[in-house]
Design a protein around this motif. Structure first.
Motif, PDB file in Angstrom:
ATOM      1  N   LYS A   1       4.771   5.789  -1.000  1.00 53.66           N
ATOM      2  CA  LYS A   1       4.316   6.726  -2.039  1.00 53.66           C
ATOM      3  C   LYS A   1       5.323   7.854  -2.220  1.00 53.66           C
ATOM      4  CE  LYS A   1       1.443   9.591   0.918  1.00 53.66           C
ATOM      5  NZ  LYS A   1       0.086  10.040   1.184  1.00 53.66           N
TER       6      LYS A   1
ATOM      7  N   GLU B   1       0.844  -1.189   0.000  1.00 51.34           N
ATOM      8  CA  GLU B   1       0.000   0.000   0.000  1.00 51.34           C
ATOM      9  C   GLU B   1       0.885   1.247   0.000  1.00 51.34           C
ATOM     10  OE1 GLU B   1      -3.316   0.597  -0.207  1.00 51.34           O
ATOM     11  OE2 GLU B   1      -3.533  -1.544  -0.618  1.00 51.34           O
ATOM     12  N   SER B   2       0.385   2.311  -0.587  1.00 52.38           N
ATOM     13  CA  SER B   2       1.173   3.540  -0.690  1.00 52.38           C
ATOM     14  C   SER B   2       1.399   4.198   0.666  1.00 52.38           C
ATOM     15  CB  SER B   2       0.488   4.526  -1.635  1.00 52.38           C
ATOM     16  OG  SER B   2      -0.770   4.900  -1.122  1.00 52.38           O
ATOM     17  N   GLU B   3       0.582   3.877   1.644  1.00 49.43           N
ATOM     18  CA  GLU B   3       0.718   4.473   2.973  1.00 49.43           C
ATOM     19  C   GLU B   3       1.615   3.655   3.907  1.00 49.43           C
ATOM     20  OE1 GLU B   3      -0.400   7.430   4.148  1.00 49.43           O
ATOM     21  OE2 GLU B   3      -1.032   7.837   2.089  1.00 49.43           O
ATOM     22  N   GLU B   4       2.098   2.495   3.452  1.00 48.03           N
ATOM     23  CA  GLU B   4       2.969   1.679   4.298  1.00 48.03           C
ATOM     24  C   GLU B   4       4.331   2.330   4.428  1.00 48.03           C
ATOM     25  OE1 GLU B   4       3.023  -2.777   4.193  1.00 48.03           O
ATOM     26  OE2 GLU B   4       1.890  -2.412   2.351  1.00 48.03           O
TER      27      GLU B   4
ATOM     28  N   PHE C   1       0.031   0.084  -4.465  1.00 47.04           N
ATOM     29  CA  PHE C   1      -1.398   0.306  -4.641  1.00 47.04           C
ATOM     30  C   PHE C   1      -1.842   1.456  -3.752  1.00 47.04           C
ATOM     31  CE2 PHE C   1      -0.962  -4.119  -5.909  1.00 47.04           C
ATOM     32  CZ  PHE C   1      -1.769  -4.184  -7.036  1.00 47.04           C
ATOM     33  N   ASP C   2      -2.793   2.234  -4.251  1.00 51.15           N
ATOM     34  CA  ASP C   2      -3.416   3.276  -3.452  1.00 51.15           C
ATOM     35  C   ASP C   2      -4.923   3.102  -3.575  1.00 51.15           C
ATOM     36  OD1 ASP C   2      -3.750   5.477  -1.838  1.00 51.15           O
ATOM     37  OD2 ASP C   2      -3.573   6.920  -3.484  1.00 51.15           O
ATOM     38  N   LYS C   3      -5.555   2.705  -2.493  1.00 46.34           N
ATOM     39  CA  LYS C   3      -6.995   2.433  -2.453  1.00 46.34           C
ATOM     40  C   LYS C   3      -7.397   1.388  -3.498  1.00 46.34           C
ATOM     41  CE  LYS C   3      -7.803   7.042  -0.807  1.00 46.34           C
ATOM     42  NZ  LYS C   3      -8.044   8.407  -1.207  1.00 46.34           N
TER      43      LYS C   3
END
Length: 136
Positions: free
Chosen positions: A130, A78-81, A101-103
């Protein structure tokens, strides 16, 4: 990282079982008690140094001193990891192309060497994945 911790915990469980068997069968055998004490101490030291073993694993990958890769397994992230949580999922003997991936939508791809470079050279340990994507 988790595999190494599970191995140490499993070893500790087996050592407790062996300790119980020694306690039942030969409670006065001094040599076994000395060996058990040494094994408990060795496990404790390995547990305390597990982060250093993990850093050694990452440094071998970063400098390219590891063995040949046997598999190529994409790693969806995930982009927030944060970078540290991603590198903790690396496996020995496996090359990981990272799919960001983002959402639920793929926003880019990274190579694990880019991630390791950001981790070691640029000291971006808590940065989000990200932040490493260069979108044009």
């Amino acid at each position: 990282m988790r595999a190494y911790e599970y191995t140490l915990l499993f070893s500790f469980g087996l050592l407790l079982l062996f300790h119980l068997i020694v306690l039942i069968t030969a409670p006065l055998h001094l040599n076994l008690w000395i060996v058990l004490s040494f094994l408990y101490f060795s496990l404790w030291v390995d547990w305390k140094q597990r982060r250093y073993a993990f850093m050694k694993f990452l440094l071998e990958r970063y400098y390219g001193k590891s063995h040949q890769f046997v598999q190529l397994r994409p790693l969806p992230i995930e982009s927030e990891e944060s970078i540290i949580t991603v590198v903790e999922r690396f496996q020995r003997g496996v090359k990981h192309p990272l799919v960001v991936f983002d959402k639920g939508v793929e926003v880019g791809k990274l190579d694990e060497n880019e991630l390791l470079h950001a981790f070691f050279a640029e000291k971006m340990t808590s940065a989000k994945t990200k932040d490493l994507l260069y979108l044009y």
